[in-house]
Design a protein around this motif. Structure first.
Motif, PDB file in Angstrom:
ATOM      1  N   UNK A 124       0.827  -1.207   0.000  1.00 37.08           N
ATOM      2  CA  UNK A 124       0.000   0.000   0.000  1.00 37.08           C
ATOM      3  C   UNK A 124       0.862   1.257   0.000  1.00 37.08           C
ATOM      4  N   UNK A 125       1.862   1.249   0.863  1.00 35.86           N
ATOM      5  CA  UNK A 125       2.790   2.376   0.911  1.00 35.86           C
ATOM      6  C   UNK A 125       3.524   2.559  -0.401  1.00 35.86           C
ATOM      7  N   UNK A 126       3.924   1.441  -0.946  1.00 39.19           N
ATOM      8  CA  UNK A 126       4.702   1.516  -2.175  1.00 39.19           C
ATOM      9  C   UNK A 126       3.850   2.040  -3.336  1.00 39.19           C
ATOM     10  N   UNK A 127       2.584   1.632  -3.340  1.00 34.46           N
ATOM     11  CA  UNK A 127       1.673   2.137  -4.373  1.00 34.46           C
ATOM     12  C   UNK A 127       1.590   3.670  -4.266  1.00 34.46           C
ATOM     13  N   UNK A 128       1.497   4.186  -3.028  1.00 36.31           N
ATOM     14  CA  UNK A 128       1.414   5.659  -2.914  1.00 36.31           C
ATOM     15  C   UNK A 128       2.742   6.319  -3.252  1.00 36.31           C
ATOM     16  N   UNK A 129       3.841   5.681  -2.900  1.00 34.60           N
ATOM     17  CA  UNK A 129       5.144   6.248  -3.294  1.00 34.60           C
ATOM     18  C   UNK A 129       5.217   6.391  -4.822  1.00 34.60           C
ATOM     19  N   UNK A 130       4.736   5.386  -5.526  1.00 35.16           N
ATOM     20  CA  UNK A 130       4.742   5.438  -6.990  1.00 35.16           C
ATOM     21  C   UNK A 130       3.743   6.484  -7.498  1.00 35.16           C
ATOM     22  N   UNK A 131       2.577   6.549  -6.846  1.00 36.45           N
ATOM     23  CA  UNK A 131       1.577   7.536  -7.276  1.00 36.45           C
ATOM     24  C   UNK A 131       2.108   8.942  -7.114  1.00 36.45           C
ATOM     25  N   UNK A 132       2.951   9.153  -6.060  1.00 36.85           N
ATOM     26  CA  UNK A 132       3.565  10.470  -5.893  1.00 36.85           C
ATOM     27  C   UNK A 132       4.428  10.817  -7.104  1.00 36.85           C
ATOM     28  N   UNK A 133       4.940   9.801  -7.734  1.00 41.06           N
ATOM     29  CA  UNK A 133       5.737  10.023  -8.953  1.00 41.06           C
ATOM     30  C   UNK A 133       4.863   9.899 -10.195  1.00 41.06           C
ATOM     31  N   UNK A 134       3.562   9.869  -9.969  1.00 37.55           N
ATOM     32  CA  UNK A 134       2.581   9.804 -11.056  1.00 37.55           C
ATOM     33  C   UNK A 134       2.706   8.522 -11.885  1.00 37.55           C
ATOM     34  N   UNK A 135       3.008   7.446 -11.191  1.00 39.46           N
ATOM     35  CA  UNK A 135       3.143   6.156 -11.853  1.00 39.46           C
ATOM     36  C   UNK A 135       2.158   5.166 -11.221  1.00 39.46           C
ATOM     37  N   UNK A 136       1.412   4.468 -12.073  1.00 45.37           N
ATOM     38  CA  UNK A 136       0.474   3.434 -11.609  1.00 45.37           C
ATOM     39  C   UNK A 136       1.171   2.078 -11.659  1.00 45.37           C
ATOM     40  N   UNK A 137       0.995   1.290 -10.621  1.00 45.49           N
ATOM     41  CA  UNK A 137       1.512  -0.082 -10.629  1.00 45.49           C
ATOM     42  C   UNK A 137       0.388  -1.000 -11.083  1.00 45.49           C
ATOM     43  N   UNK A 138       0.704  -1.888 -12.023  1.00 47.01           N
ATOM     44  CA  UNK A 138      -0.337  -2.744 -12.602  1.00 47.01           C
ATOM     45  C   UNK A 138       0.055  -4.219 -12.437  1.00 47.01           C
ATOM     46  N   UNK A 139      -0.503  -4.901 -11.438  1.00 44.21           N
ATOM     47  CA  UNK A 139      -0.134  -6.291 -11.205  1.00 44.21           C
ATOM     48  C   UNK A 139      -0.836  -7.283 -12.130  1.00 44.21           C
ATOM     49  N   UNK A 140      -0.184  -8.410 -12.331  1.00 43.25           N
ATOM     50  CA  UNK A 140      -0.726  -9.505 -13.144  1.00 43.25           C
ATOM     51  C   UNK A 140      -1.555 -10.425 -12.243  1.00 43.25           C
ATOM     52  N   UNK A 141      -2.589 -11.039 -12.808  1.00 43.22           N
ATOM     53  CA  UNK A 141      -3.349 -12.073 -12.098  1.00 43.22           C
ATOM     54  C   UNK A 141      -3.389 -13.298 -13.019  1.00 43.22           C
ATOM     55  N   UNK A 142      -3.014 -14.458 -12.501  1.00 39.30           N
ATOM     56  CA  UNK A 142      -3.000 -15.682 -13.299  1.00 39.30           C
ATOM     57  C   UNK A 142      -4.276 -16.495 -13.050  1.00 39.30           C
ATOM     58  N   UNK A 143      -4.582 -17.362 -14.012  1.00 38.46           N
ATOM     59  CA  UNK A 143      -5.832 -18.125 -13.885  1.00 38.46           C
ATOM     60  C   UNK A 143      -5.755 -19.256 -12.859  1.00 38.46           C
TER      61      UNK A 143
END
Ligand code: MIG
Length: 667
Positions: free
Chosen positions: A219-238
């Motif tokens: 969660x923290x890391x997602x906001x750290x990236x958002x501060x840099x205006x970057x979205x993290x997009x994770x993969x989901x496998x079947x």
């Protein structure tokens, strides 16, 4: 006009959303034979008839001359003789004075012999005569396409940030790897909106878990990236790991939401996590349950996903593994002299997933049905699970979702990427051609792994590929583990990459506007020239240029070491290159053939006469785009207007008048 026919007892795929009456008589457009042997549709082809459609398939825009098979497959070699890839898009268009559209709504294996066995015959055949066939007629290919798209429902619309540039790689492991990527882009002023997380972020490849050692607080890391205006997009496998105590596994077992074997027990499969179960996405309740799982990551601020391995790709099952081990033992028992090497290689090949389709079952809302009968729906229903959940979990904001496998109908829930291509020049051309065919089938949000997934890319190939990727809604550089570093800043003169990707951002007001309008109006975003200029025989032959939206034509360079290319202009156009300095180099060109020079750091643009492009100033992410200050660029001989679609980039309430702005340009 649409004519719908029913044969036998079709599977209700929900590909079609329009309620249409079934006709009693036989189809008009071709001859249909049905018996225990299955279903065959045969139609004679005129010499001049071109065949379009079929979405994600190899070869050209005009599909005539090869056999295509819809049988979704995890296939890492997109060779010219591949009959199937990851998706089943059973929609064809036939050109001619009375153009025709044909949709075969059949989710099992079906083949399309487009003048291959017999040069003037189209044959469509499948093993069971249980399907719906739709014949669509109309004035033009474009109109038929529109009718088909209305019939199958509005295409998915991604959030605007997802039209920014994304970097991906299989192999980024921990926070530090991601920080490095973002730093590399930001330091070199190469625009960036997203970084993709591949399977290594998970704990032991378990969906909806995070490896705590690599990401102590996602969660923290997602906001750290958002501060840099970057979205993290994770993969989901079947595939869901079989593990005592893993909630997704336990719940799935308890609720009976996994596919079952012949005896009705959960079917054992294997994928990245080792032994797995495959959720029964064809069961509406299982879909709802699985879809809600995405919330685990969304609660941490994640707003985009990609769904993988959903053909489904099954490395082996208990049965195939036991058989392979038995054969291996027999092989090893033979004296060395009697064991030709190729036999050993063949043994490994037998672990393929295609033979397991008859070994497992779905509960399709109360009906038990064997997998092979519905195989091509699996990725569609997985992504539908996600898409429907996003509407519940995030009613106000659009979420990014794209899938590897799909069936027509899935285009309402998400986009697709074009799978595991290679760093080959021929795959850049394939990307151009496939994108046109996908647009016909409703998959507007699509793109290939830019630079190529497998093999080592070259600087020149990546730049040329990006110069096409500038136009595709999904613009993502992705590469496989163990290949050469492929991030744009890893190459000499990164400013060339900054410039090429920068052109994407300058064009974004137009690209986004055309993309959303195409989805809202059931239009194609990319079109072959044959669709716009059906009476121009030269235009109809063009396989390496595409019309994009109402005013633009793309003509990428896709040949190694070429300093430029020949381009056919079906009408007068303005040829534009935006120079790294920000200045425009423009040239008025008449209808006809021209040779254009294109440097590696240039993106050639062609704007139709009396049309214009609204250009933004350069920006390094979508959020920073200034759309109040647009420059109009065009060759205008009279007062011209353009309807710009512009919203906040994430609302689900899309079709409202306030989102349209009328721009105009005078000579
Ligand atoms: O078996 O997650 O197409 O994009 O990087 C390979 C690892 C599994 C296939 C996907 C690719 C992804 C890779 N996946």
């Amino acid at each position: 006009m649409i004519r719908k026919y029913r044969f036998g007892v079709p599977v209700e795929t929900e590909a079609v959303v329009q309620d249409l009456p079934c006709r009693k008589e036989m189809p008009e457009s071709g001859r249909v034979l049905t018996d225990e042997e299955g279903f065959t549709y045969i139609r004679a082809l005129e010499k001049e008839t071109a065949i379009y459609g079929l979405g994600e398939t190899v070869r050209g825009i005009n599909k005539r001359g090869w056999v295509y098979v819809s049988e979704n497959e995890d296939r890492s070699f997109h060779l010219e003789d591949a009959r199937s890839l990851y998706s089943a898009h059973n929609f064809l268009l036939l050109s001619g004075p009375e153009p025709l559209g044909l949709f075969f709504d059949y989710p099992g294996r079906i083949s399309f012999d487009a003048g291959f066995t017999k040069k003037d015959i189209l044959t469509v055949s499948c093993d069971h005569a249980d399907l719906y066939l739709y014949e669509i007629t109309g004035e033009s290919l474009k109109e038929i396409c529109r009718t088909f798209r209305k019939m199958t429902g509005r295409s998915y619309i991604a959030p605007k940030w997802a039209m920014g540039f994304g970097q991906s790689r299989w192999g980024y492991k921990n926070e530090e790897d991601f920080r490095q990527v973002v730093k590399g882009y930001r330091e070199n002023h190469i625009p960036l909106d997203a970084v993709y997380m591949d399977i290594d972020y998970m704990d032991a490849y378990k969906d909806f878990t995070v490896d705590r050692e690599k990401f102590p607080d996602l969660g923290n890391f997602v906001s750290e990236m958002k501060d840099q205006k970057v979205h993290l997009v994770p993969i989901i496998d079947a595939g869901i790991k079989q593990e005592e105590g893993y909630d997704v596994c336990m719940e799935g077992l308890e609720k009976g939401f996994f596919c079952t074997d012949r005896e009705g027990k959960p079917f054992d499969t294997a994928c990245w996590p080792g032994l797995t179960y495959h959720p029964d996405f064809l069961n509406a309740k299982a879909r709802e349950w699985f879809g809600n799982k995405y919330r685990v990551l969304m609660d941490l601020g994640i707003d985009g996903f990609w769904n993988d391995m959903n053909e489904p790709s099954i490395f082996f099952t208990k049965r195939t593994m036991e058989e392979a081990r038995k054969k291996m033992r027999e092989f090893l028992a033979k004296p060395a002299g009697d064991t030709p090497f190729f036999e050993l290689a063949g043994l490994a090949g037998q672990l393929s997933s295609s033979e397991v389709h008859k070994d497992f079952y779905h509960d399709m809302n109360g009906t038990r049905i064997r997998h092979d009968r519905v195989h091509n729906l699996y990725g569609y229903m997985m992504t539908r699970a996600a898409g429907e959940a996003f509407e519940r979990i995030s009613p106000d904001r659009r979420i990014l979702i794209f899938s590897r496998s799909s069936y027509i109908g899935m285009h309402r829930y998400g986009g697709i990427w074009q799978g595991d291509n290679k760093s080959w020049w021929s795959h850049l051309l394939l990307n151009i051609q496939m994108t046109a065919s996908l647009n016909m089938c409703g998959f507007l949000y699509t793109g290939a792994d830019l630079g190529g997934f497998g093999s080592d890319t070259g600087r020149d190939l990546l730049l040329r590929w990006l110069a096409f990727g500038v136009f595709t809604p999904l613009m993502r550089n992705h590469s496989a583990i163990h290949t050469r570093d492929q991030e744009c800043y890893q190459f000499e003169d990164p400013e060339d990459f900054a410039h090429v990707i920068g052109v994407r951002y300058r064009l974004l007001p137009y690209l986004y506007s055309e993309y959303v309008k195409a989805a809202l109006n059931d239009e194609m975003y990319f079109r072959p020239l044959a669709f716009d200029y059906p009476d121009d025989p030269m235009a109809c032959d063009v396989e390496d240029q595409l019309m994009l939206g109402e005013g633009l034509m793309a003509a990428p360079v896709y040949v190694q070491n070429a300093a430029g290319r020949y381009v056919y202009l079906p009408e007068d156009m303005l040829f534009v290159k935006i120079l790294p300095s920000g200045e425009m180099e423009t040239q008025r060109m008449e209808k006809g053939v021209h040779y254009i020079h294109v440097e590696l750091n240039e993106v050639p643009l062609f704007i139709r006469k009396d049309h214009f492009l609204p250009l933004a100033e350069a920006a390094e992410c979508v959020e920073d785009l200034d759309e109040d200050n647009l420059t109009m660029l065009g060759w205008i001989t009279k007062k011209t207007e353009y309807l710009l679609y512009h919203d906040d980039g994430y609302t689900r309430n899309l079709d409202v008048p306030e989102h349209y702005r009328l721009l105009s340009m005078e000579p």
